[in-house]
Design an enzyme around this catalytic site. Structure first.
Site, PDB file in Angstrom:
ATOM      1  N   ARG A  43      21.237 -18.657  -9.820  1.00 48.82           N
ATOM      2  CA  ARG A  43      21.964 -17.560  -9.171  1.00 48.82           C
ATOM      3  C   ARG A  43      20.955 -16.550  -8.647  1.00 48.82           C
ATOM      4  NH1 ARG A  43      23.773 -12.639 -11.957  1.00 48.82           N
ATOM      5  NH2 ARG A  43      25.278 -11.490 -10.673  1.00 48.82           N
ATOM      6  N   ARG A  84      31.785   4.870  -6.362  1.00 48.53           N
ATOM      7  CA  ARG A  84      30.968   5.839  -7.103  1.00 48.53           C
ATOM      8  C   ARG A  84      31.417   7.256  -6.794  1.00 48.53           C
ATOM      9  NH1 ARG A  84      26.706   3.136  -9.261  1.00 48.53           N
ATOM     10  NH2 ARG A  84      26.057   1.185  -8.259  1.00 48.53           N
ATOM     11  N   LYS A 225      34.880 -14.293  -7.628  1.00 40.35           N
ATOM     12  CA  LYS A 225      34.647 -13.684  -8.930  1.00 40.35           C
ATOM     13  C   LYS A 225      35.925 -12.965  -9.371  1.00 40.35           C
ATOM     14  CE  LYS A 225      30.655 -11.587  -9.433  1.00 40.35           C
ATOM     15  NZ  LYS A 225      29.494 -10.697  -9.109  1.00 40.35           N
TER      16      LYS A 225
END
Length: 492
Positions: A43, A84, A225
């Site tokens: 990965r 964020r 994912k």
């Protein structure tokens, strides 16, 4: 066993080991050592470092691949959007339990009562009662009211908060694309470098996969994912829309109570297996080995559980990328896989998930191959494939014997490196049934998959060179003299 020079024997275990590369492991020497220790795939995390630094890493993997003549999988993991908060006066504040805290659009440095949130999509999607998690879930805010300019919250779990800390929004679907401009650039770069899989972060719905699929253009496989609670609500649709999935337990464990993650992991693995998609279990599998040469017993049990559940691959993150013991981490994954698969109960446990074949000839033959292998004690199932679909169907059945995959496509051989139980060999295509049987027997001998006297099961599609036409299952016995006086410019 008659392996070619530099070639190492096929893995004895069927679960794959995916190792993340990073500062501790990105040289040719270390990549080679990790491969020899048990890594089947690598990965490359696009969240860290620049694109230029990744070129040498990818070239090193391909150099190692050439040396050992083993098709090797490279997965490029895109960063995805990162939510964020803004900056604070003095760089740091403390939020008190029960206090009011506001997120707004004002770029002025924040304080203990407010801070900027530079993501307008959240203002449009948020609802009263929703949670906002800060700094990997260390702080918890509960929304009390909101409009297009302000989100007013009550601090349920307080603590220190500093500049640019991450924000998670677990209770609503955010109308935000799964890909940023950085991701698009990284994806184009990864495709140019010839990676085999693209992992997409922040997947909430199947539509999030469409843009990546279009940009990939068939040049790599797409892995979703599963790290957002919203993805669980549409899990089957997401699995259907991708080529493989990852149980990304890190973010799942932030946005959900920790006790919710194990049953979700089992659900995701079961769904992916049932739908014939490779599934990777990732995050904190051997976390203590970042600093320690040996794992905790709980970590070993965690890895073993994923293997018993039938995951195609188990992944190392910081353990192999930045830890002090990358080789030992890979070797431990390899050892756990070997030990679990030697357990006499492994076969029963891995088939606890019932696989019902689709009503197709290819699925029926794949199920039959598994059953025949057990009945006649075959040494291997050998499949000829162009696209890899035959191999995926066989692997879905989790047979008790190795799957030897023969393909003329380098891309297919590499992409199948995340698939359970496969040993992939690049070879010229065949023209006739007789050539198919002869080649299957020769390569099984040459690769050390079978020996004289063994039976093997051969699967293919006739007419040859027609993707998706699997319709032949043939049981043959290896005599042992198939390599005698055989000469070919193509070793396989």
């Amino acid at each position: 066993m008659t392996l070619n020079p530099n070639q190492i024997a096929p893995r004895s275990r069927k679960v794959r080991v995916l190792a993340t590369l990073g500062p501790a492991s990105n040289t040719l020497e270390m990549i080679t050592t990790l491969f020899q220790a048990g890594a089947d795939a690598f990965r490359v995390n696009m969240s860290h470092g620049d694109q230029q630094s990744k070129i040498a890493v990818i070239q090193a993997i391909r150099s190692m691949e050439e040396k050992f003549r083993r098709p090797t999988t490279i997965l490029a993991d895109l960063q995805g959007p990162k939510l964020r908060v803004g900056k604070f006066e003095g760089g740091r504040v403390t939020l008190e339990h029960g206090s009011t805290f506001v997120l707004d659009h004002d770029a002025t440095p924040g304080d203990a009562t407010r801070v900027r949130l530079p993501h307008r999509e959240i203002f449009a999607a948020i609802e009263p009662g929703a949670r906002l998690l800060l700094d990997d879930g260390k702080l918890v805010l509960r929304v009390t009211e909101h409009d297009s300019d302000r989100i007013v919250t009550r601090v349920e779990v307080g603590g220190a908060l500093s500049d640019n800390k991450g924000l998670n929004v677990p209770d609503v679907v955010i109308p935000m694309a799964a890909m940023t401009e950085k991701d698009r650039s990284d994806l184009a770069f990864a495709i140019d470098q010839g990676v085999d899989w693209i992992a997409l972060s922040f997947v909430q719905r199947p539509e999030d996969l469409w843009e990546a699929r279009k940009l990939i253009g068939g040049k790599a496989a797409l892995l979703a994912k599963i790290e957002k609670p919203a993805a669980i609500e549409r899990l089957e649709e997401i699995v259907e829309a991708c080529d493989g999935v990852m149980v990304a337990r890190g973010d799942l464990g932030v946005e959900l109570p920790p006790q919710s993650v194990p049953p979700l992991q089992k659900r995701i693995v079961e769904t992916a297996r049932r739908m014939g998609r490779p599934v990777v279990v990732a995050t904190q599998m051997l976390e203590s080995m970042i600093q320690s040469p040996s794992p905790t017993r709980a970590e070993v049990s965690d890895v073993a559980t994923a293997i018993y559940d039938g995951a195609d691959a188990i992944m190392l993150s910081a353990e192999s990328a930045a830890g002090a013991w990358p080789v030992e981490s890979v070797a431990m994954m390899n050892a756990i896989g070997d030990a679990v698969e030697r357990d006499p109960m492994h076969g029963d446990r891995i088939h606890f998930t019932v696989m019902r074949p689709d009503p197709t000839t290819a699925d029926a033959l794949a199920e039959a191959a598994k059953n025949i292998a057990d009945t006649v004690s075959a040494a291997a199932i050998i499949c000829f494939t162009m696209s890899g679909s035959t191999a995926r169907r066989i692997a879905r059945e989790r047979p008790s014997v190795p799957i030897l995959v023969l393909t003329p496509s380098t891309d297919t051989a590499r992409r199948l490196g995340l698939l359970w139980g496969t040993h992939n060999v690049i070879t010229r295509d065949v023209e006739s049934f007789e050539e198919m049987v002869a080649k299957a027997k020769r390569i099984a001998l040459r690769q050390g998959i079978a020996k004289a006297g063994d039976r093997v099961i051969v699967m293919a599609g006739v007419p040859f060179r027609t993707p998706g036409s699997t319709n032949v299952l043939h049981v043959v016995q290896i005599v042992g003299d198939e390599l005698k006086d055989y000469r070919s410019p193509d070793a396989n």
